[in-house]
Design a protein around this motif. Structure first.
Motif, PDB file in Angstrom:
ATOM      1  N   VAL A  56       1.791  -6.785  -8.826  1.00  0.00           N
ATOM      2  CA  VAL A  56       1.590  -8.696  -7.981  1.00  0.00           C
ATOM      3  C   VAL A  56       2.486  -8.449  -6.752  1.00  0.00           C
ATOM      4  O   VAL A  56       2.119  -9.038  -6.058  1.00  0.00           O
ATOM      5  N   VAL A  57       3.145  -8.598  -7.340  1.00  0.00           N
ATOM      6  CA  VAL A  57       4.738  -9.478  -6.329  1.00  0.00           C
ATOM      7  C   VAL A  57       4.819  -8.531  -4.678  1.00  0.00           C
ATOM      8  O   VAL A  57       4.564  -8.855  -4.151  1.00  0.00           O
ATOM      9  N   VAL A  58       4.784  -6.745  -5.644  1.00  0.00           N
ATOM     10  CA  VAL A  58       4.931  -5.959  -3.991  1.00  0.00           C
ATOM     11  C   VAL A  58       3.652  -6.084  -3.522  1.00  0.00           C
ATOM     12  O   VAL A  58       3.642  -6.588  -2.079  1.00  0.00           O
ATOM     13  N   ARG A 303       8.062 -20.676  -3.026  1.00  0.00           N
ATOM     14  CA  ARG A 303       7.751 -21.453  -2.599  1.00  0.00           C
ATOM     15  C   ARG A 303       6.969 -20.004  -1.861  1.00  0.00           C
ATOM     16  O   ARG A 303       5.554 -20.852  -1.415  1.00  0.00           O
ATOM     17  N   ASP A 304       6.847 -19.609  -0.638  1.00  0.00           N
ATOM     18  CA  ASP A 304       6.142 -19.417   0.067  1.00  0.00           C
ATOM     19  C   ASP A 304       5.348 -17.997  -0.340  1.00  0.00           C
ATOM     20  O   ASP A 304       4.213 -17.956  -0.148  1.00  0.00           O
ATOM     21  N   VAL A 308       1.422 -17.365  -1.078  1.00  0.00           N
ATOM     22  CA  VAL A 308       0.252 -17.178  -0.762  1.00  0.00           C
ATOM     23  C   VAL A 308      -0.536 -16.930  -1.783  1.00  0.00           C
ATOM     24  O   VAL A 308      -1.392 -16.452  -1.464  1.00  0.00           O
ATOM     25  N   LEU A 309       0.035 -16.805  -3.165  1.00  0.00           N
ATOM     26  CA  LEU A 309      -0.682 -16.197  -3.757  1.00  0.00           C
ATOM     27  C   LEU A 309      -2.409 -17.764  -3.827  1.00  0.00           C
ATOM     28  O   LEU A 309      -2.492 -16.755  -4.508  1.00  0.00           O
ATOM     29  N   LEU A 310      -0.826 -18.115  -3.797  1.00  0.00           N
ATOM     30  CA  LEU A 310      -2.801 -19.636  -4.423  1.00  0.00           C
ATOM     31  C   LEU A 310      -3.662 -19.183  -3.180  1.00  0.00           C
ATOM     32  O   LEU A 310      -4.491 -19.397  -3.753  1.00  0.00           O
ATOM     33  N   GLN A 311      -3.027 -18.789  -1.987  1.00  0.00           N
ATOM     34  CA  GLN A 311      -4.465 -19.206  -0.951  1.00  0.00           C
ATOM     35  C   GLN A 311      -5.276 -17.537  -0.955  1.00  0.00           C
ATOM     36  O   GLN A 311      -6.236 -17.588  -0.772  1.00  0.00           O
ATOM     37  N   ALA A 312      -4.297 -16.346  -1.799  1.00  0.00           N
ATOM     38  CA  ALA A 312      -5.031 -15.782  -2.085  1.00  0.00           C
ATOM     39  C   ALA A 312      -6.613 -16.151  -3.271  1.00  0.00           C
ATOM     40  O   ALA A 312      -7.642 -14.711  -3.225  1.00  0.00           O
TER      41      ALA A 312
END
Length: 330
Positions: A56-58, A303-304, A308-312
């Motif tokens: 998920v991170v990568v 936080r950035d 991005v995860l929340l936007q996805a």
């Protein structure tokens, strides 16, 4: 860096003579493939969690064009190294409990684990270096030239990690001479001693970088207090802004970092092949467990990356026109 699962099993003798009519193929199968144990299940579950978490991170960092600052390259390298560690644990489970153990399987999984541990530890040192440079050179750090330097540094780290990790596969192992084995078979004692010695050097350098971070942060806090004409209380102002929440986070990061890496580094130097396998597992599990904690302490806390995860996950709720900041507190 493999230990047999049968090292944790106690021998039982019932005195009964095995039946001679037992099917020979079943007998050979049970003697070649060890039975599934709690350790094996834990190995598979932990490897799966590590692989999923770091995937998920990568994927998040590589799929987002806005995450191209040096720190995000370092976090992607850290996630890739930990992802490789999870894959190595899963392969070790498959080779140990799902098929007949072979020498080549031990060498492959050992090489993958060594490569992942070296790359992970060097990436952690790179994250500390990034924090230090982002504070001490805040005006110039983060430019395209800094990103190029970070990319070149990571390329050298991975080339070196792969070269060192290929040692067991290329013949630097103890399968032909068991007397030269270390606490982590099939690695030789010389190989593991050099490896753990390098780990200790990287740990010390990383600790020195964090000490430098504390000094720079304290100096900045004092300068801010002076500019705001708080000279009589500048010491308390500096103490407030250099400590508190940021200081507790720093202590947490350092505590996890030292607690995960120091035990195995010292045990690899002090132990030998005659040492109890339980001690090796007790020190190796925290080192591998750092791959599970690193995304929580470094990447997912940023936080950035969370944005991005929340936007996805919720594209309608979170807009994409928010600006990505240069993180100094990953």
């Amino acid at each position: 860096m493999i230990l047999n699962s049968t090292d944790f099993e106690w021998e039982e003798s019932s005195g009964a003579i095995p039946s001679l009519s037992m099917d020979q193929s079943n007998l050979s199968l049970t003697s070649e493939v060890p039975p599934l144990s709690v350790w094996g299940v834990g190995l598979c579950v932990s490897g799966t969690l590590i692989a999923a978490e770091n995937t998920v991170v990568v994927t998040t960092i590589l799929a987002s064009p806005s995450l191209r600052a040096p720190v995000f390259l370092l976090l992607a390298s850290l996630g890739l190294a930990d992802l490789l560690a999870g894959v190595a644990l899963i392969l070790h489970f498959l080779f140990s409990f799902c098929m007949e153990p072979k020498d080549w399987s031990e060498l492959v999984t050992s090489g993958l684990l060594v490569t992942s541990l070296i790359a992970s530890l060097c990436s952690l040192m790179g994250v500390a270096l990034d924090r230090y440079l982002s504070l001490s050179h805040a005006l110039t750090y983060g430019s395209s030239q800094s990103r190029q330097r970070a990319a070149v540094m990571l390329l050298l780290v991975w080339v070196g990690a792969c070269a060192i990790g290929a040692g067991p596969t290329l013949g630097w192992h103890c399968l032909d001479d068991l007397t030269s084995c270390s606490v982590a078979r099939p690695l030789t004692r010389t190989y593991l001693s050099l490896l753990c010695g390098g780990f200790l050097v990287v740990v010390m350098i990383t600790l020195q970088l964090y000490v430098g971070i504390c000094r720079v942060a304290r100096r900045h806090a004092h300068a801010i207090a002076t500019q705001r004409h708080f000279l009589p209380t500048s010491q308390s102002y500096a103490s407030k802004h250099s400590g508190g929440k940021g200081f507790s986070r720093l202590i947490l990061v350092l505590g996890v970092f030292v607690g995960c890496w120091m035990p195995f580094s010292l045990w690899g130097l002090l132990g030998d092949a005659s040492s109890p396998p339980l001690y090796t597992y007790a020190t190796l599990v925290p080192a591998a467990g750092s791959s599970l904690l690193n995304p929580l302490l470094y990447s997912l806390r940023n936080r950035d990356i969370r944005k991005v995860l929340l936007q996805a996950c919720c594209p309608l709720k979170y807009s994409r026109n928010t600006q990505i900041h240069q993180p100094t507190d990953v």
